[in-house]
Design a protein around this motif. Structure first.
Motif, PDB file in Angstrom:
ATOM      1  N   LEU A  54     -84.259  16.893 116.219  1.00 33.13           N
ATOM      2  CA  LEU A  54     -83.474  15.794 117.137  1.00 33.13           C
ATOM      3  C   LEU A  54     -83.142  14.515 116.046  1.00 33.13           C
ATOM      4  CD1 LEU A  54     -84.845  16.209 120.682  1.00 33.13           C
ATOM      5  CD2 LEU A  54     -82.898  17.305 119.590  1.00 33.13           C
ATOM      6  N   VAL A  55     -84.330  14.576 114.966  1.00 30.62           N
ATOM      7  CA  VAL A  55     -84.114  13.390 114.119  1.00 30.62           C
ATOM      8  C   VAL A  55     -83.849  14.209 112.565  1.00 30.62           C
ATOM      9  CG1 VAL A  55     -85.595  11.587 113.132  1.00 30.62           C
ATOM     10  CG2 VAL A  55     -85.682  12.083 115.481  1.00 30.62           C
ATOM     11  N   ASP A  56     -82.963  13.367 111.994  1.00 32.14           N
ATOM     12  CA  ASP A  56     -82.750  13.798 110.430  1.00 32.14           C
ATOM     13  C   ASP A  56     -83.922  13.740 109.570  1.00 32.14           C
ATOM     14  OD1 ASP A  56     -80.008  14.243 111.024  1.00 32.14           O
ATOM     15  OD2 ASP A  56     -79.425  12.302 110.559  1.00 32.14           O
ATOM     16  N   ASP A  57     -84.067  14.455 108.631  1.00 33.95           N
ATOM     17  CA  ASP A  57     -85.000  14.584 107.717  1.00 33.95           C
ATOM     18  C   ASP A  57     -85.047  13.135 107.012  1.00 33.95           C
ATOM     19  OD1 ASP A  57     -87.404  15.558 106.595  1.00 33.95           O
ATOM     20  OD2 ASP A  57     -86.387  16.544 104.801  1.00 33.95           O
ATOM     21  N   GLY A  58     -86.291  12.363 106.918  1.00 32.62           N
ATOM     22  CA  GLY A  58     -86.038  11.143 106.328  1.00 32.62           C
ATOM     23  C   GLY A  58     -85.732  10.051 107.373  1.00 32.62           C
ATOM     24  N   GLY A  59     -85.555  10.385 108.494  1.00 29.85           N
ATOM     25  CA  GLY A  59     -84.726   9.489 109.713  1.00 29.85           C
ATOM     26  C   GLY A  59     -86.052   8.768 109.967  1.00 29.85           C
ATOM     27  N   LYS A  60     -85.733   7.478 110.740  1.00 31.65           N
ATOM     28  CA  LYS A  60     -86.605   6.508 111.415  1.00 31.65           C
ATOM     29  C   LYS A  60     -86.900   7.163 112.869  1.00 31.65           C
ATOM     30  CE  LYS A  60     -85.671   2.542 108.445  1.00 31.65           C
ATOM     31  NZ  LYS A  60     -85.022   1.115 108.561  1.00 31.65           N
ATOM     32  N   GLY A 105     -92.564   5.423 112.523  1.00 29.77           N
ATOM     33  CA  GLY A 105     -92.172   5.580 110.843  1.00 29.77           C
ATOM     34  C   GLY A 105     -90.942   6.309 110.151  1.00 29.77           C
ATOM     35  N   VAL A 106     -91.197   6.872 109.397  1.00 31.71           N
ATOM     36  CA  VAL A 106     -89.922   7.903 108.675  1.00 31.71           C
ATOM     37  C   VAL A 106     -90.786   9.426 108.825  1.00 31.71           C
ATOM     38  CG1 VAL A 106     -88.914   8.467 106.580  1.00 31.71           C
ATOM     39  CG2 VAL A 106     -89.300   6.166 107.165  1.00 31.71           C
ATOM     40  N   LEU A 107     -89.698  10.050 109.294  1.00 34.10           N
ATOM     41  CA  LEU A 107     -89.977  11.650 109.790  1.00 34.10           C
ATOM     42  C   LEU A 107     -89.594  12.484 108.327  1.00 34.10           C
ATOM     43  CD1 LEU A 107     -90.600  14.173 111.649  1.00 34.10           C
ATOM     44  CD2 LEU A 107     -88.192  14.118 111.825  1.00 34.10           C
ATOM     45  N   HIS A 108     -90.616  13.357 108.224  1.00 36.65           N
ATOM     46  CA  HIS A 108     -90.508  14.374 106.976  1.00 36.65           C
ATOM     47  C   HIS A 108     -90.821  15.733 107.643  1.00 36.65           C
ATOM     48  CE1 HIS A 108     -90.099  16.327 102.978  1.00 36.65           C
ATOM     49  NE2 HIS A 108     -91.248  17.134 103.410  1.00 36.65           N
ATOM     50  N   ARG A 109     -89.629  16.498 107.840  1.00 29.15           N
ATOM     51  CA  ARG A 109     -89.864  17.917 108.248  1.00 29.15           C
ATOM     52  C   ARG A 109     -90.192  18.963 107.510  1.00 29.15           C
ATOM     53  NH1 ARG A 109     -83.525  17.359 110.780  1.00 29.15           N
ATOM     54  NH2 ARG A 109     -83.205  18.898 108.989  1.00 29.15           N
ATOM     55  N   LEU A 110     -91.083  19.721 108.069  1.00 30.37           N
ATOM     56  CA  LEU A 110     -91.783  20.768 107.367  1.00 30.37           C
ATOM     57  C   LEU A 110     -91.273  22.304 107.648  1.00 30.37           C
ATOM     58  CD1 LEU A 110     -95.452  19.737 107.196  1.00 30.37           C
ATOM     59  CD2 LEU A 110     -93.870  19.319 105.461  1.00 30.37           C
ATOM     60  N   VAL A 111     -90.829  22.600 108.912  1.00 33.57           N
ATOM     61  CA  VAL A 111     -90.255  23.689 109.585  1.00 33.57           C
ATOM     62  C   VAL A 111     -88.696  23.668 109.595  1.00 33.57           C
ATOM     63  CG1 VAL A 111     -90.668  25.266 111.507  1.00 33.57           C
ATOM     64  CG2 VAL A 111     -92.619  24.109 110.357  1.00 33.57           C
ATOM     65  N   VAL A 162     -95.058  11.827 109.449  1.00 33.36           N
ATOM     66  CA  VAL A 162     -94.626  10.685 109.930  1.00 33.36           C
ATOM     67  C   VAL A 162     -95.226   9.894 108.858  1.00 33.36           C
ATOM     68  CG1 VAL A 162     -93.966   8.785 111.628  1.00 33.36           C
ATOM     69  CG2 VAL A 162     -94.115  11.220 112.413  1.00 33.36           C
ATOM     70  N   PHE A 163     -94.307   9.094 108.195  1.00 33.54           N
ATOM     71  CA  PHE A 163     -94.862   8.230 107.186  1.00 33.54           C
ATOM     72  C   PHE A 163     -94.612   6.821 107.520  1.00 33.54           C
ATOM     73  CE2 PHE A 163     -94.212  12.032 104.842  1.00 33.54           C
ATOM     74  CZ  PHE A 163     -95.152  12.275 104.129  1.00 33.54           C
ATOM     75  N   ASP A 164     -95.340   5.911 106.860  1.00 32.63           N
ATOM     76  CA  ASP A 164     -95.104   4.217 107.451  1.00 32.63           C
ATOM     77  C   ASP A 164     -93.430   3.925 106.823  1.00 32.63           C
ATOM     78  OD1 ASP A 164     -97.567   4.088 108.399  1.00 32.63           O
ATOM     79  OD2 ASP A 164     -98.384   3.187 106.400  1.00 32.63           O
ATOM     80  N   ASP A 165     -93.210   4.695 105.724  1.00 35.28           N
ATOM     81  CA  ASP A 165     -91.813   3.926 105.374  1.00 35.28           C
ATOM     82  C   ASP A 165     -91.355   5.038 104.390  1.00 35.28           C
ATOM     83  OD1 ASP A 165     -93.355   3.551 102.704  1.00 35.28           O
ATOM     84  OD2 ASP A 165     -93.506   1.661 103.415  1.00 35.28           O
TER      85      ASP A 165
END
Length: 396
Positions: free
Chosen positions: A22-28, A53-59, A74-77
């Motif tokens: 529901l959120v893009d890879d790299g999306g906030k 933060g910023v989402l990074h998808r793994l699956v 989820v990264f801080d930025d």
């Protein structure tokens, strides 16, 4: 960096399918935002993010994921996300002619995979963009416990009394996820629960008359299933062991409310949504809830939370020719009550005249570790008394 972890959504499934991000890879994302949707064998469920933060998808979408699995970070930025990506080491190139590239491996994962001869195909089969050491450890554990395919085929053939046939011409029919989940629960029940069965005969002429009256008065279809759910739920305080959850073998946990699961099958699979606090609901409210369940079972389905938390199950087998049903006792419960079809019989009234009476058979499957036959029959007698005096049920 914080992990996005798949929670345990029900006791039936060992894995789910990630159906959508529901959120893009790299999306906030913000704490509390839904970020992914997973499908269990019975329901679809949105997964919320606990952090901002910023989402990074793994699956990837349509890949399976297990409870406890990390499916994203989820990264801080974005800068922190890019630094993490730069540290990840790419896997070796795929073999010539193999169109699929390998996943990204962390250094420790690469070392462990190389030490145990893990192939690129096995790593790609994990369905993850980034493979960590814990992923490789689980893969190696699965290797150690999974029989070779030939062993599985031979065992199944011997169990069926037939020799293995590698070129079997019969068509293969894959079972849907919902049926595989049913198979898992049934297998666990037969393995873990020493169940016994008691059956009682109940006259329902008066109950059917009250159901018709309630239907006219409330403009909601009320029938025997609704009256039975009400009758069962109302017996919790008198018969707490039938609503208990087995503990360590020496104790049980008693239910604090009559949360009753009801079987719903409209041709799209078997569902057992739970009606909460049945003791507090009228028959008309129960009828509205069950009608909503039937509608949703054939359309949008249920949320995972609606299929859990039951203290007892009412299993409906109301086709006219069904004389008796003995469903399984669900793991974590001690009793399931089954309603058979309505039967007609001839009898003599007090004046000696021949009359037609209607009855049903109601059975209780129970965990014999917790409940003995005397208690099970007393419970069924109480349910019978409630159904044969339905005016009181209608007023509760």
């Amino acid at each position: 960096m914080r992990d996005l972890i798949v929670p345990k959504l029900n006791n039936n499934d060992t894995s789910y399918v990630l159906t959508d991000w529901l959120v893009d890879d790299g999306g906030k994302v913000a704490a509390g935002d839904p970020v992914a949707e997973v499908e269990t064998s019975k329901a679809a469920e949105e997964l919320a993010c606990d952090h901002t933060g910023v989402l990074h998808r793994l699956v990837a979408v349509q890949q399976e994921c297990a409870p406890g699995q990390v499916i994203g970070h989820v990264f801080d930025d974005e800068e922190a996300r890019q630094r993490w990506l730069a540290r990840a080491t790419p896997a070796a190139p795929a073999a010539a002619g193999d169109e699929a590239s390998g996943p990204v491996l962390t250094d420790s994962a690469r070392e462990l995979a190389a030490a145990h001869g893990v192939t690129d195909a096995e790593l790609r089969a994990l369905g993850r963009a980034v493979v960590r050491r814990t992923d490789v450890e689980r893969l190696l554990a699965d290797r150690a416990t999974t029989p070779e395919p030939a062993v599985v085929v031979a065992a199944a053939a011997l169990a069926a009394g037939d020799a293995p046939q590698p070129d079997d011409p019969r068509p293969v029919h894959p079972l849907p996820r919902s049926q595989r989940a049913v198979a898992a629960v049934v297998t666990e029940s037969h393995r873990e629960v020493p169940a016994a069965l008691a059956v009682i005969k109940v006259r329902v002429d008066a109950a059917l008359a009250v159901a018709r009256r309630l239907t006219r008065a409330t403009r909601t279809l009320v029938g025997l299933p609704e009256l039975l759910v009400k009758a069962v739920g109302g017996r919790r305080e008198e018969h707490p062991l039938l609503f208990a959850s087995p503990g360590d073998g020496n104790t049980v946990r008693l239910a604090e409310a009559a949360n009753v699961g009801v079987t719903i099958d409209v041709g799209t699979g078997l569902f057992i949504p739970v009606i909460r606090d049945v003791e507090e609901l009228t028959c008309a409210e129960l009828a509205e809830t069950l009608m909503d369940f039937r509608t949703r079972a054939g359309a949008e389905g249920f949320r995972a939370g609606e299929l859990t938390g039951g203290a007892i199950v009412v299993s409906l087998h109301t086709d006219p020719d069904v004389v008796l049903a003995g469903p399984i006792v669900f793991p974590g419960q001690t009793c399931v009550v089954a309603l058979g079809g309505t039967q007609d019989e001839l009898a003599l009234d007090p004046a000696g005249q021949l009359v037609t009476r209607r009855h049903v058979n109601i059975s209780a499957g129970y965990d014999h570790r917790v409940v003995n036959g005397r208690e099970a029959v007393a419970f069924l007698q109480a349910v019978k008394a409630a159904l044969e005096a339905p005016d009181r049920l209608a007023e509760e």
